[in-house]
Design a protein around this motif. Structure first.
Motif, PDB file in Angstrom:
ATOM      1  N   VAL A 185      14.898  40.765  57.364  1.00 25.19           N
ATOM      2  CA  VAL A 185      16.005  40.055  58.007  1.00 25.19           C
ATOM      3  C   VAL A 185      15.500  38.790  58.702  1.00 25.19           C
ATOM      4  N   LEU A 186      16.248  37.703  58.539  1.00 24.50           N
ATOM      5  CA  LEU A 186      15.992  36.475  59.305  1.00 24.50           C
ATOM      6  C   LEU A 186      17.188  36.238  60.206  1.00 24.50           C
ATOM      7  N   LEU A 187      16.919  36.098  61.501  1.00 24.92           N
ATOM      8  CA  LEU A 187      17.955  35.794  62.484  1.00 24.92           C
ATOM      9  C   LEU A 187      17.769  34.343  62.897  1.00 24.92           C
ATOM     10  N   VAL A 188      18.867  33.593  62.965  1.00 21.13           N
ATOM     11  CA  VAL A 188      18.782  32.164  63.288  1.00 21.13           C
ATOM     12  C   VAL A 188      19.337  31.912  64.689  1.00 21.13           C
ATOM     13  N   GLY A 189      18.541  31.289  65.546  1.00 20.74           N
ATOM     14  CA  GLY A 189      18.988  30.921  66.887  1.00 20.74           C
ATOM     15  C   GLY A 189      17.919  31.189  67.929  1.00 20.74           C
ATOM     16  N   SER A 190      18.205  30.805  69.179  1.00 23.45           N
ATOM     17  CA  SER A 190      17.186  30.949  70.221  1.00 23.45           C
ATOM     18  C   SER A 190      17.780  31.307  71.572  1.00 23.45           C
ATOM     19  N   GLY A 191      19.027  31.757  71.590  1.00 25.59           N
ATOM     20  CA  GLY A 191      19.677  32.005  72.875  1.00 25.59           C
ATOM     21  C   GLY A 191      19.685  33.469  73.269  1.00 25.59           C
ATOM     22  N   GLY A 192      20.401  33.750  74.347  1.00 23.92           N
ATOM     23  CA  GLY A 192      20.572  35.123  74.800  1.00 23.92           C
ATOM     24  C   GLY A 192      21.319  35.946  73.764  1.00 23.92           C
ATOM     25  N   ARG A 193      22.271  35.294  73.114  1.00 19.02           N
ATOM     26  CA  ARG A 193      22.995  35.975  72.030  1.00 19.02           C
ATOM     27  C   ARG A 193      22.018  36.480  70.974  1.00 19.02           C
ATOM     28  N   GLU A 194      21.080  35.616  70.578  1.00 18.65           N
ATOM     29  CA  GLU A 194      20.138  36.015  69.526  1.00 18.65           C
ATOM     30  C   GLU A 194      19.156  37.068  70.016  1.00 18.65           C
ATOM     31  N   ALA A 241      10.861  33.458  74.229  1.00 19.84           N
ATOM     32  CA  ALA A 241       9.784  34.335  74.714  1.00 19.84           C
ATOM     33  C   ALA A 241      10.215  35.801  74.774  1.00 19.84           C
ATOM     34  N   GLY A 242      11.517  36.056  74.897  1.00 23.92           N
ATOM     35  CA  GLY A 242      11.987  37.443  74.926  1.00 23.92           C
ATOM     36  C   GLY A 242      12.109  38.018  73.527  1.00 23.92           C
ATOM     37  N   ILE A 243      12.578  37.197  72.613  1.00 24.74           N
ATOM     38  CA  ILE A 243      12.775  37.648  71.227  1.00 24.74           C
ATOM     39  C   ILE A 243      11.437  38.051  70.612  1.00 24.74           C
ATOM     40  N   GLU A 244      10.350  37.415  71.085  1.00 24.09           N
ATOM     41  CA  GLU A 244       9.008  37.758  70.572  1.00 24.09           C
ATOM     42  C   GLU A 244       8.687  39.241  70.682  1.00 24.09           C
ATOM     43  N   SER A 245       9.346  39.933  71.610  1.00 25.12           N
ATOM     44  CA  SER A 245       9.041  41.364  71.784  1.00 25.12           C
ATOM     45  C   SER A 245       9.695  42.224  70.701  1.00 25.12           C
ATOM     46  N   CYS A 246      10.669  41.669  69.966  1.00 26.83           N
ATOM     47  CA  CYS A 246      11.285  42.503  68.922  1.00 26.83           C
ATOM     48  C   CYS A 246      11.354  41.827  67.564  1.00 26.83           C
ATOM     49  N   ILE A 283      23.260  34.535  61.096  1.00 29.90           N
ATOM     50  CA  ILE A 283      23.319  33.187  61.667  1.00 29.90           C
ATOM     51  C   ILE A 283      24.015  33.254  63.025  1.00 29.90           C
ATOM     52  N   GLY A 284      23.267  32.962  64.098  1.00 33.21           N
ATOM     53  CA  GLY A 284      23.801  33.079  65.459  1.00 33.21           C
ATOM     54  C   GLY A 284      24.716  31.939  65.860  1.00 33.21           C
ATOM     55  N   PRO A 285      24.225  30.703  65.917  1.00 29.58           N
ATOM     56  CA  PRO A 285      25.019  29.589  66.457  1.00 29.58           C
ATOM     57  C   PRO A 285      25.934  28.917  65.435  1.00 29.58           C
ATOM     58  N   GLU A 286      26.845  28.081  65.925  1.00 26.29           N
ATOM     59  CA  GLU A 286      27.841  27.440  65.052  1.00 26.29           C
ATOM     60  C   GLU A 286      27.278  26.269  64.246  1.00 26.29           C
ATOM     61  N   ALA A 287      26.302  25.537  64.812  1.00 29.72           N
ATOM     62  CA  ALA A 287      25.855  24.306  64.135  1.00 29.72           C
ATOM     63  C   ALA A 287      25.368  24.549  62.699  1.00 29.72           C
ATOM     64  N   PRO A 288      24.482  25.527  62.460  1.00 28.82           N
ATOM     65  CA  PRO A 288      24.048  25.747  61.069  1.00 28.82           C
ATOM     66  C   PRO A 288      25.174  26.244  60.162  1.00 28.82           C
ATOM     67  N   LEU A 289      26.175  26.907  60.732  1.00 20.85           N
ATOM     68  CA  LEU A 289      27.322  27.352  59.925  1.00 20.85           C
ATOM     69  C   LEU A 289      28.105  26.142  59.431  1.00 20.85           C
ATOM     70  N   VAL A 290      28.410  25.246  60.378  1.00 23.81           N
ATOM     71  CA  VAL A 290      29.187  24.060  60.029  1.00 23.81           C
ATOM     72  C   VAL A 290      28.391  23.166  59.066  1.00 23.81           C
ATOM     73  N   GLU A 300      28.909  36.890  75.710  1.00 22.16           N
ATOM     74  CA  GLU A 300      29.716  38.051  75.314  1.00 22.16           C
ATOM     75  C   GLU A 300      28.915  38.998  74.414  1.00 22.16           C
ATOM     76  N   CYS A 301      28.068  38.432  73.554  1.00 20.01           N
ATOM     77  CA  CYS A 301      27.288  39.235  72.624  1.00 20.01           C
ATOM     78  C   CYS A 301      26.373  40.219  73.375  1.00 20.01           C
ATOM     79  N   GLN A 302      25.794  39.751  74.484  1.00 22.47           N
ATOM     80  CA  GLN A 302      24.849  40.589  75.229  1.00 22.47           C
ATOM     81  C   GLN A 302      25.537  41.874  75.705  1.00 22.47           C
ATOM     82  N   VAL A 303      26.765  41.744  76.230  1.00 23.58           N
ATOM     83  CA  VAL A 303      27.437  42.943  76.742  1.00 23.58           C
ATOM     84  C   VAL A 303      27.956  43.818  75.605  1.00 23.58           C
TER      85      VAL A 303
END
Ligand code: AMP
Ligand code: GLY
Length: 431
Positions: A3-12, A35-40, A68-75, A292-295
């Motif tokens: 799996v490849l996940l795209v993005g760098s925010g809290g959502r991702e 730095a947090g995503i590096e743990s998983c 795909i997390g954020p809107e920019a790569p989708l658009v 919203e994704c985090q909760v």
């Protein structure tokens, strides 16, 4: 699955955390991650909107599914590029992402297919916009048509203010190209909530609701931000309201998108105003919300990878049960750099995140974080940590979030102290 996940925010970070828990997840990469995503996940240094490089990475690394997390790569058409290579993508095509990428497209679709929303007009000429504004109630909403990082909406209190906002947008001063066309809308007075539904182009699968706090400061005051906190489910949500949202907004939208030749795949994030118990659509986003994704991930019990994969490959109808969420509500409090959403310092040191491990049912999702050369956790963005907890009620979840925030040592950051206040007040009044 790889799996490849795209993005760098809290959502991702929240998505990575949930995806990594799946038994089916053989490898998880995140571009570019934090730095947090590096743990998983294994972070790869590709910008989230460099769609060709992301496609090439997916091809070269035998990726089965791209989330795909954020809107920019989708658009920008990342899902289309992947489809051309027969790589599954969770997220809509560029044509379907217009639901978020163009407010005018969304409003015209609602008008054509009778989806309840605020009355509106679309303009690229200031004279015509001015004429239209003068015929409206004093309070109108002026929106840039294109993507403006959540900032392209002005709620004007007078015709003068609305005309000034329209002029600012149309001249290109405030949002560049995104404001070359505008939408002017009737102001809706009600209670807001967000609803999420998954879609695979043919089938819709209800997800859940959430509510965020867009303003920077306590009491919902101050400038608009990407979101300073959230909770799920939304306190106003009832089975009756959910039914109305699905039947009147989500299902007709899915059918409309298919009829227009751009079936929607991914997550449909509806911003809704509830007026006299009736849901009216404010906007659509073509992705999960942040925070919203985090909760929602904190509440999710089903296997996220299985669900997103089913949406990506058009097999949601084959899942043998609805998406499962725990009974306990969840809250996320965002810690942001002092000054955000205006300018703020970067590379300030954050300490003590690891000491929050003792707080039960709590996860600290990272957004704009990185490791300095000496190994310190530092901020590289405005929204930096999403302190997220669940509890038997929202009051308990809230207690855990703020207990963790007291443990984290970051003098250069701030957070709101009143996340969830409407829901907590409503719970108190209900006894
Ligand atoms: P949007 O980016 O379209 O979600 O708009 C940002 C925020 O502006 C929404 O979350 C609402 O709080 C508010 N808003 C947008 N459109 C309207 C409207 N027609 N009436 C009232 N408030 C609105
Ligand atoms: N929190 C609002 C958004 O993600 O658009």
């Amino acid at each position: 699955m790889r799996v490849l996940l795209v993005g760098s925010g809290g959502r991702e970070h929240a998505l990575a955390w949930a995806l990594a828990q799946s038994d089916n997840c053989a490898a998880l990469y995140c571009a570019p991650g934090n730095a947090g995503i590096e743990s998983c996940a294994e972070c790869v240094d590709i910008a989230f909107d460099d769609v060709e490089a992301l496609r090439d990475f997916a091809k070269d690394n035998q990726i089965d599914l791209v989330v795909i997390g954020p809107e920019a790569p989708l658009v920008k058409g990342l899902a289309d590029l992947l489809q051309a290579e027969n790589i599954k993508a969770f997220g809509p095509s560029a044509a379907a992402a217009q639901l978020e990428g163009s407010k005018g497209f969304m409003k015209d679709l609602c008008a054509k297919y009778d989806i309840p929303t605020a009355g509106y007009g679309r303009f690229s000429s200031l004279d015509e916009a001015t004429e239209f504004i003068k015929q409206q109630a004093p309070r109108v909403v002026v929106k840039a048509d294109g993507l403006a990082a959540g900032k392209g909406v002005i709620i004007a209190e007078s015709h003068e203010e609305a005309i000034a906002a329209a002029e600012d947008m149309l001249s290109g001063n405030s949002f560049g190209e995104a404001g070359a066309e505008i939408v002017i809308e009737e102001f809706l007075d009600g209670e807001e909530l967000s609803y999420f539904a998954l879609a695979d182009g043919k089938t819709m699968m209800p997800f859940t609701s959430a509510q965020d706090h867009k303003r920077a400061f306590d009491g919902d005051k101050g400038p608009n931000t990407g979101g300073m906190g959230a909770y799920s489910p939304a306190h106003m949500m009832t089975p009756e309201l959910e039914e109305k949202i699905l039947k009147r907004l989500i299902e007709p939208t899915m059918a409309a998108m298919a009829a227009e030749g751009c079936p929607f795949t991914g997550v449909l994030f509806a911003g809704i105003m509830v007026v006299d118990n009736e849901p009216l659509l404010i906007e659509y986003n073509a992705r999960f919300g942040d925070p919203e994704c985090q909760v929602m991930m904190a509440r999710l019990q089903s296997d996220l990878l299985q669900i997103l994969d089913a949406a990506a490959q058009g097999s949601l109808a084959d899942l043998n049960e609805p998406v499962r969420f725990g009974e306990d509500p969840a809250m996320c409090v965002v810690m942001a750099a002092n000054g955000y959403p205006a300018s703020y310092e970067k590379n300030t040191v954050i300490k003590g995140v690891e000491n929050t491990l003792d707080v039960e049912d709590l996860t600290v999702f990272h957004a704009g974080t990185a490791r300095s050369a000496s190994g310190d956790l530092v901020n590289v963005g405005g929204r930096v940590l999403g302190v997220t907890a669940s509890g038997k009620d929202l009051h308990e979840a809230r207690g855990k979030c703020y207990r963790a925030i007291d443990i984290i040592e970051w003098p250069d950051g701030f957070c709101r102290s009143d996340i969830g206040w409407r829901a907590l007040k409503a719970a108190e009044e209900a006894g």
